[in-house]
Design a protein around this motif. Structure first.
Motif, short mmCIF file in Angstrom:
data_model
loop_
_atom_site.label_atom_id
_atom_site.label_comp_id
_atom_site.label_asym_id
_atom_site.label_seq_id
_atom_site.Cartn_x
_atom_site.Cartn_y
_atom_site.Cartn_z
N THR A 1 0.83 -1.20 0.00
CA THR A 1 0.00 0.00 0.00
C THR A 1 0.87 1.24 0.00
OG1 THR A 1 -0.13 0.12 2.41
CG2 THR A 1 -1.80 -1.22 1.28
N ARG A 2 0.27 2.38 -0.27
CA ARG A 2 1.00 3.65 -0.27
C ARG A 2 1.57 3.95 1.11
NH1 ARG A 2 -2.44 8.59 -0.98
NH2 ARG A 2 -1.74 9.14 1.07
N ILE A 3 0.78 3.72 2.14
CA ILE A 3 1.25 3.97 3.51
C ILE A 3 2.38 3.01 3.85
CG2 ILE A 3 0.57 3.86 5.94
CD1 ILE A 3 -2.24 4.73 5.04
N ARG B 1 4.54 1.56 1.85
CA ARG B 1 5.79 1.91 1.17
C ARG B 1 6.50 3.04 1.88
NH1 ARG B 1 2.54 0.68 -3.34
NH2 ARG B 1 1.92 2.83 -3.61
N GLY B 2 5.75 3.89 2.58
CA GLY B 2 6.37 4.96 3.35
C GLY B 2 6.94 4.47 4.67
N ILE B 3 6.36 3.41 5.21
CA ILE B 3 6.81 2.89 6.51
C ILE B 3 8.00 1.96 6.35
CG2 ILE B 3 6.16 1.41 8.44
CD1 ILE B 3 3.31 2.40 8.15
N ASN C 1 11.27 0.03 4.64
CA ASN C 1 12.45 0.33 3.85
C ASN C 1 12.72 -0.86 2.95
OD1 ASN C 1 14.83 1.18 2.81
ND2 ASN C 1 16.02 0.99 4.68
N ASN C 2 12.61 -0.67 1.65
CA ASN C 2 12.83 -1.76 0.70
C ASN C 2 14.16 -1.66 -0.02
OD1 ASN C 2 10.32 -2.93 1.21
ND2 ASN C 2 9.31 -1.54 -0.21
#
Length: 155
Positions: free
Chosen positions: A75-77, A79-81, A83-84
């Motif tokens: 999800t968009r949230i 991806r912000g949380i 670290n990939n």
């Protein structure tokens, strides 16, 4: 009944926030709240209801973990949380390539007892003596390259 539902909800919320603040503390607190809720169900409503509550808690916790591991990162949230990105750098590059230094002559800049510094092609390298104590200004041969040091022997 309100207390039991509240304990379950607090436990699930703590497990949700465990993803954001890892370390196990919130997860343990959430597990304790859910365990207390199951004990209260068992003591108040009997064994059948207690077992049902335990199964329900395990299923809810499983669903929550599945959502947090597999759904949330997409999800968009998420991806912000999460670290990939991978770390591709190194803290320190190797001093030289093995093919460039092995078998070459160098000079001891310091006493090697058993470590010190050598001079090879005008560059200063950290070195370890495989021959024991070596005096300053002695001629040496590089026998191998360890992670960050040259392995040297007397010539």
């Amino acid at each position: 009944m309100t207390l039991i539902v509240t304990l379950f909800l607090i436990g699930l919320v703590c497990l949700c926030f465990e993803v954001i603040t890892p370390g196990g503390i919130l997860g343990a607190i959430g597990g304790i709240f859910m365990l207390i809720g199951c004990v209260l169900v068992w003591s108040t409503y009997g064994a059948t209801a207690g077992l049902t509550a335990i199964v329900a808690v395990l299923i809810l916790a499983g669903i929550l973990v599945y959502i947090e591991i597999f759904v949330l990162p997409k999800t968009r949230i998420g991806r912000g949380i999460f670290n990939n990105s991978a770390i591709t750098g190194a803290s320190q590059p190797p001093p030289a390539s093995e093919k460039d230094v092995v078998g070459r002559e160098c000079v001891a800049l310091t006493t090697l007892a058993p470590t010190g510094y050598v001079l090879l092609d005008g560059k200063r390298y950290e070195a370890r003596s495989l021959s024991g104590y070596i005096e300053k200004d002695a001629l040496l041969i590089v026998s191998s390259l360890d992670t960050f040091t040259l392995q040297v022997t007397k010539k």
